[in-house]
Design an enzyme around this catalytic site. Structure first.
Site, PDB file in Angstrom:
ATOM      1  N   GLU A 254       0.695  -1.163   0.065  1.00  0.00           N
ATOM      2  CA  GLU A 254       0.032  -0.077   0.087  1.00  0.00           C
ATOM      3  C   GLU A 254       0.839   1.227   0.009  1.00  0.00           C
ATOM      4  O   GLU A 254       1.876   1.191   0.603  1.00  0.00           O
ATOM      5  CB  GLU A 254      -0.935  -0.069   1.165  1.00  0.00           C
TER       6      GLU A 254
ATOM      7  N   CYS B 100       3.078   8.002   2.089  1.00  0.00           N
ATOM      8  CA  CYS B 100       3.626   7.044   2.746  1.00  0.00           C
ATOM      9  C   CYS B 100       3.956   5.892   2.012  1.00  0.00           C
ATOM     10  O   CYS B 100       3.057   5.319   1.437  1.00  0.00           O
ATOM     11  CB  CYS B 100       2.768   6.538   4.243  1.00  0.00           C
TER      12      CYS B 100
ATOM     13  N   CYS C 204       7.097  -8.282   6.096  1.00  0.00           N
ATOM     14  CA  CYS C 204       8.012  -7.805   6.709  1.00  0.00           C
ATOM     15  C   CYS C 204       8.674  -9.060   7.468  1.00  0.00           C
ATOM     16  O   CYS C 204       7.934  -9.745   8.197  1.00  0.00           O
ATOM     17  CB  CYS C 204       7.860  -6.794   7.658  1.00  0.00           C
TER      18      CYS C 204
ATOM     19  N   CYS D 245       7.834  -7.615  14.503  1.00  0.00           N
ATOM     20  CA  CYS D 245       7.463  -6.648  15.804  1.00  0.00           C
ATOM     21  C   CYS D 245       6.069  -7.237  16.304  1.00  0.00           C
ATOM     22  O   CYS D 245       5.061  -7.670  15.368  1.00  0.00           O
ATOM     23  CB  CYS D 245       7.332  -5.372  15.393  1.00  0.00           C
TER      24      CYS D 245
ATOM     25  N   CYS E 107       2.606  -5.295  15.071  1.00  0.00           N
ATOM     26  CA  CYS E 107       2.546  -4.976  13.808  1.00  0.00           C
ATOM     27  C   CYS E 107       1.938  -5.973  12.978  1.00  0.00           C
ATOM     28  O   CYS E 107       2.248  -6.903  12.764  1.00  0.00           O
ATOM     29  CB  CYS E 107       4.012  -4.427  13.028  1.00  0.00           C
TER      30      CYS E 107
ATOM     31  N   GLU F 175      10.309  -3.237   6.076  1.00  0.00           N
ATOM     32  CA  GLU F 175      11.702  -2.477   6.825  1.00  0.00           C
ATOM     33  C   GLU F 175      12.540  -2.192   5.676  1.00  0.00           C
ATOM     34  O   GLU F 175      13.272  -2.760   5.083  1.00  0.00           O
ATOM     35  CB  GLU F 175      12.394  -3.455   7.671  1.00  0.00           C
TER      36      GLU F 175
ATOM     37  N   SER G 179      12.216   3.319  15.136  1.00  0.00           N
ATOM     38  CA  SER G 179      10.634   2.892  15.880  1.00  0.00           C
ATOM     39  C   SER G 179      11.444   2.191  17.277  1.00  0.00           C
ATOM     40  O   SER G 179      11.945   1.061  17.303  1.00  0.00           O
ATOM     41  CB  SER G 179      10.350   1.563  14.994  1.00  0.00           C
ATOM     42  N   LEU G 180      11.389   2.982  18.277  1.00  0.00           N
ATOM     43  CA  LEU G 180      11.657   2.608  19.496  1.00  0.00           C
ATOM     44  C   LEU G 180      11.008   1.711  20.107  1.00  0.00           C
ATOM     45  O   LEU G 180      11.213   0.682  20.596  1.00  0.00           O
ATOM     46  CB  LEU G 180      12.203   3.725  20.250  1.00  0.00           C
ATOM     47  N   HIS G 181       9.875   2.273  20.689  1.00  0.00           N
ATOM     48  CA  HIS G 181       8.643   1.633  21.249  1.00  0.00           C
ATOM     49  C   HIS G 181       8.870   0.790  22.817  1.00  0.00           C
ATOM     50  O   HIS G 181       7.842   0.428  23.440  1.00  0.00           O
ATOM     51  CB  HIS G 181       8.125   0.489  20.364  1.00  0.00           C
TER      52      HIS G 181
ATOM     53  N   ASN H 221      -2.842   1.216  16.845  1.00  0.00           N
ATOM     54  CA  ASN H 221      -3.793   0.827  15.773  1.00  0.00           C
ATOM     55  C   ASN H 221      -4.178  -0.712  16.120  1.00  0.00           C
ATOM     56  O   ASN H 221      -3.405  -1.233  15.493  1.00  0.00           O
ATOM     57  CB  ASN H 221      -3.678   0.911  14.286  1.00  0.00           C
TER      58      ASN H 221
ATOM     59  N   CYS I  26      -0.928   3.794  10.457  1.00  0.00           N
ATOM     60  CA  CYS I  26       0.204   3.097  10.784  1.00  0.00           C
ATOM     61  C   CYS I  26      -0.031   1.556  11.157  1.00  0.00           C
ATOM     62  O   CYS I  26      -0.736   1.390  11.839  1.00  0.00           O
ATOM     63  CB  CYS I  26       1.052   3.685  11.563  1.00  0.00           C
TER      64      CYS I  26
END
Ligand code: SAH
Ligand code: SF4
Length: 369
Positions: free
Chosen positions: A90, A103, A110, A114, A117, A171, A224-226, A301, A344
């Protein structure tokens, strides 16, 4: 057939040199491709007819084809693009008053898995080619222009898309060899001519590749720390087991020596009860103390069976305030395109499965726009 969208500026120059053409031909064709969004060689009317005829025999302009085109109530628009073999990726257009952001996806699926995700949940299908990555920007600009999009910068002759974020599926640093030529095309004055500050690459933290990006094609960097500790990040972002936080922070500092911006953006998805407590905010403040940065807090999300929930709004605000009190610039990302699953981490998740079934059953997909 050579897909001209696959050729970064230097490769396009070489393509013409090999055919005995002068370098300015490559620049001329590049402007046709990336500034006037020509769909075929025949329409490049200021090329001599014999050259056009010769080119038409060896080269084509091929962007991924659109499987579905949906627009949300807030104007966010999502193109679902065919990546072959039942795979789809997308590209999401986010209109704002002073800019148009696209975007872009870099991989179908991927491999990094994660925990929160939905792209990761799908597993890895394949790397997108340079042409498929550039093709997303080409397609968005071409479509929006053809539809007569307005905006002060468009009226002044600039392309509709002013900012690119590599935050779609995949990624980007795991597809370095195709992503970097695409970035060079985004930056080139005879192509999209975007400034390095307006092109942002988001990575989950592939440390050696962050260094290579710094050396070969520095653009604005988002990481992307998270999670503020290795114990938690090992769980949420598994690549952390290979490249732990101390090495990641050091790579960010090294990156800033050459970066077009004087800060790194840290993305932090807010997961209810997992990484959103006051103690996490304090650990985060300590972690980023020596890295010039901005924190972007992303409301999670949700997707089916994710196992996570979105942090309550109040807790996100409190988290942001704690960071701000420590002198850190922290923003809460506005969610966009909710009603079309364009936000996202949702990209081509549910849609992907549905589309896959449709493709498998050969049911035609009717554009929803
Ligand atoms: N692979 C890259 C870029 C694509 S993901 C990366 O991980 O940085 C873009 C951003 O969306 C990342 O910060 C990612 O962690 C975040 N994201 C993934 N799933 C999400 C979800 N379900 N809700 C909110 N953000 C999510
Ligand atoms: Fe891959 Fe990024 Fe999703 Fe992690 S968050 S699985 S790196 S796309």
């Amino acid at each position: 057939m050579q897909n001209l969208l696959d050729l970064e500026p230097a490769a396009l120059a070489q393509f013409f040199a090999e055919r005995g053409e002068k370098p300015f031909r490559a620049r001329q064709v590049s402007r046709w491709l990336h500034q006037r969004f020509a769909g075929d060689v025949a329409s490049m009317t200021d090329l001599a007819k014999p050259l056009r005829a010769a080119l038409a025999g060896v080269a084509e302009i091929r962007a991924p084809s659109v499987l579905r085109d949906t627009t949300a109530s807030d104007g966010t628009r999502k193109w679902l693009l065919d990546a072959g073999n039942g795979n789809a990726v997308e590209a999401v257009y986010i209109p704002e008053d002073d800019r148009g952001t696209l975007c872009i996806s870099s991989q179908a699926g991927c491999a990094l898995d994660c925990a929160f995700c939905s792209t990761g949940r799908q597993g890895f299908n394949r790397n997108l080619t340079t042409g498929e990555i550039v093709g997303q920007l080409w397609h968005a600009n071409r479509t929006l222009l053809a539809e007569g999009i307005r905006g002060p910068w468009v009226d002044a002759g600039r392309a509709p898309i002013t900012n690119v974020v590599m935050m779609g599926m995949g990624e980007p640093l795991a597809n370095f060899d195709n992503v970097v030529p695409a970035l060079r095309t985004f930056l080139d004055d005879n192509a999209y001519g975007l400034s390095r500050r307006r092109v942002t690459l988001s990575t989950s933290g592939l440390v050696p590749w962050i260094d290579r990006l710094r050396d070969e094609c520095p653009v604005a960097l988002a990481v992307s720390l998270h999670a503020p500790t290795d114990a938690l990040r090992d769980r949420l972002v598994p690549i952390n087991r290979k490249h732990p936080l101390s090495t990641l922070m050091a790579a960010c500092v090294r990156y800033l020596e050459r970066a077009p911006r004087d800060f790194v953006t840290f993305e932090y998805v807010m997961l209810d009860g997992v990484n959103d407590q006051p103690g996490h905010a304090q650990a985060l403040i300590a972690l980023v103390r020596d890295v010039p940065c901005k924190l972007n807090l992303i409301p999670f999300n949700p997707f089916p069976d994710s196992g996570f929930a979105t942090s309550p709004r109040e807790r996100v605000r409190a988290f942001a305030h704690a960071l701000q009190d420590a002198g850190i610039v922290a923003t809460i990302r506005k969610t966009r395109g909710d009603d079309i699953d364009a936000a996202c981490g949702q990209l081509a998740g549910r849609v992907h499965d549905r589309t896959k079934r449709r493709l498998a059953a050969r049911i035609p997909i009717v554009a929803a726009h």
